[in-house]
Design a protein around this motif. Sequence first.
Motif: not given
Lengths: 304, 304
Positions: B88-89, B94-96, B116-117, B125-126
Amino acid sequence: MSKLPSLKNLTYLLALHQHQNFNRAAQACFVSQSTLSSGIQNLEEQLGCQLIERDHKSFLFTGMGEEVVERAREILTHTEELVNFAQSQGNIMEGPLRIGCIPTIGPFILGPLSKALKQNYPKLSLYIREDTTHQLMNLLRDGDLDVLILALPVDLQGNQQWVVGKDPFKMALVPELAKLAGEPVDYNKLPNKSIFLLEKEHCMTGHAVTACRLGNKDKINPFTASSLHSLIQMAEALQGATFVPQMAIDAGILNGSDLIITEPGDGEAYREIGLVFRPTTSRRQTFRKLAEVLAEFLPISTLN
Amino acid sequence: MSKLPSLKNLTYLLALHQHQNFNRAAQACFVSQSTLSSGIQNLEEQLGCQLIERDHKSFLFTGMGEEVVERAREILTHTEELVNFAQSQGNIMEGPLRIGCIPTIGPFILGPLSKALKQNYPKLSLYIREDTTHQLMNLLRDGDLDVLILALPVDLQGNQQWVVGKDPFKMALVPELAKLAGEPVDYNKLPNKSIFLLEKEHCMTGHAVTACRLGNKDKINPFTASSLHSLIQMAEALQGATFVPQMAIDAGILNGSDLIITEPGDGEAYREIGLVFRPTTSRRQTFRKLAEVLAEFLPISTLN
DNA sequence: TACTATAATCGAATAATCTGATTAGCTTTT
DNA sequence: AAAAGCTAATCAGATTATTCGATTATAGTA
């Protein structure tokens, strides 16, 4: 779940970070330069981001590269600890233990300490490194050492510390100055430039000045010594005074010297001795035992 | 330096520990049973110690095996976090992100929270799991979840917690009982067995009883509800009373109900809401941001 | 210009990993 | 008691990953 990088490639990255040179890093890993090069590329591909910026001739770690190095270091240290733990059958006092110690402590306690450890834990294989606090902290961070025996306070840099005991400072002076200064020593009665100290690389210099409340810097002689032994020689030869830790006196550093031992300044003058280790270590139990043995050889134990 | 075990073999060991069966573990790892079997043997050889006791038909993890599993879990979690971070740099949002939440919180804040997220951090990614505190703690330990949103206090089992806010308890009762009990409610004026609670699996039961200082257990009706919604239904249908958290009221759980909302018992009655995560995580920054967003949706924020 | 040192690249050799089939031990079903 | 169904271990062969040495490209240096 994306594929995990191989530990091998992570060690390549660490070696490259340490040596800043593909060839030397490869040598350190006992592989060819091409192997290491492709290993790094492989890693970058897997992680989907650039770890080092190539510049036709040289290279530079990116910010992400530095971060990955730090995390990789922790992962590898943990894995090594896992292997050591398993290979010593869960006995926490077996296998390698790499201790770092500063030169104003080492010579006076490492002898009896390692003797006691060998006796109580014969399967423990000690590696001992003597260096300045600063260097030792680097070696601890890089995973080249497991635990440090230091004089406190120290800039922890995120590490964890356990205070193990105290080591009082005494003042050692030639008889003439001893008569002059009284006991406890009144620094004002000493001539200017009569107090000798270690080189500033040694943390003991600062600790002694602070603990003994030596405010008047005029009393300090600009010549510095590079070891406690030469400090004693210097004070004696140049008719001066100096601070000596109790543990050094107990070890007989003043035997054959004419210096007088007195109480320095006013109040409690001591340095604390403690263990420092990475907060992420999984060898706290081992360090606890080490602390217990160490405490026995300190002038004053404050363990528990 | 002895050779390090491969991460692959460590995952095999973890899968075996989780499934307690070579075939199912192998399936979970998408490899054949023989691969997993030899992987484990390989691991035992490298570590020089037995990890599982074979019993002609079945097997059992040795003490050392359990310890290795625990350490391996940490290593693998760290490695996964490294991969996620890199992929996710370095953007921590970012990411899971795998969140666990209890059922007496989830329905009332997870909606606005995840909205909101998504809005602020679209690349996050939730994954959200709703279960009892006990189950969530297991999932957290096993690395199947990253962070939990729980009502405190909770048995941390070595995990770390951040308190994010407070959620006051109110008492909801049918009008007749409301007149009887006054405000704040005097429990003594309520009939026996008139207070309904959730099943004891829900930590809210204990938290409410403690926070609202309900000492007299005779007032509690032995029938329990399995969700807050059915608890409300029950209290209304059976002409009783119950405790309801403020966040549920704010979310409109009492809309269309005739229950009266009053202050329970004497003093401050609330539960604390907080985040719980593994102390060894390397995603504290992510959790900090999560805490900030979460705080906005709690009745009372105590962040900072 | 020649020389040294750097990192990347490529094909071939090597090592590891994985698979599917098979075996052996045990339990349950028939 | 025999058969069927699990279990985990084993082994030969296929596949994949890793490593090496040689080579190239680039830049600085003598």
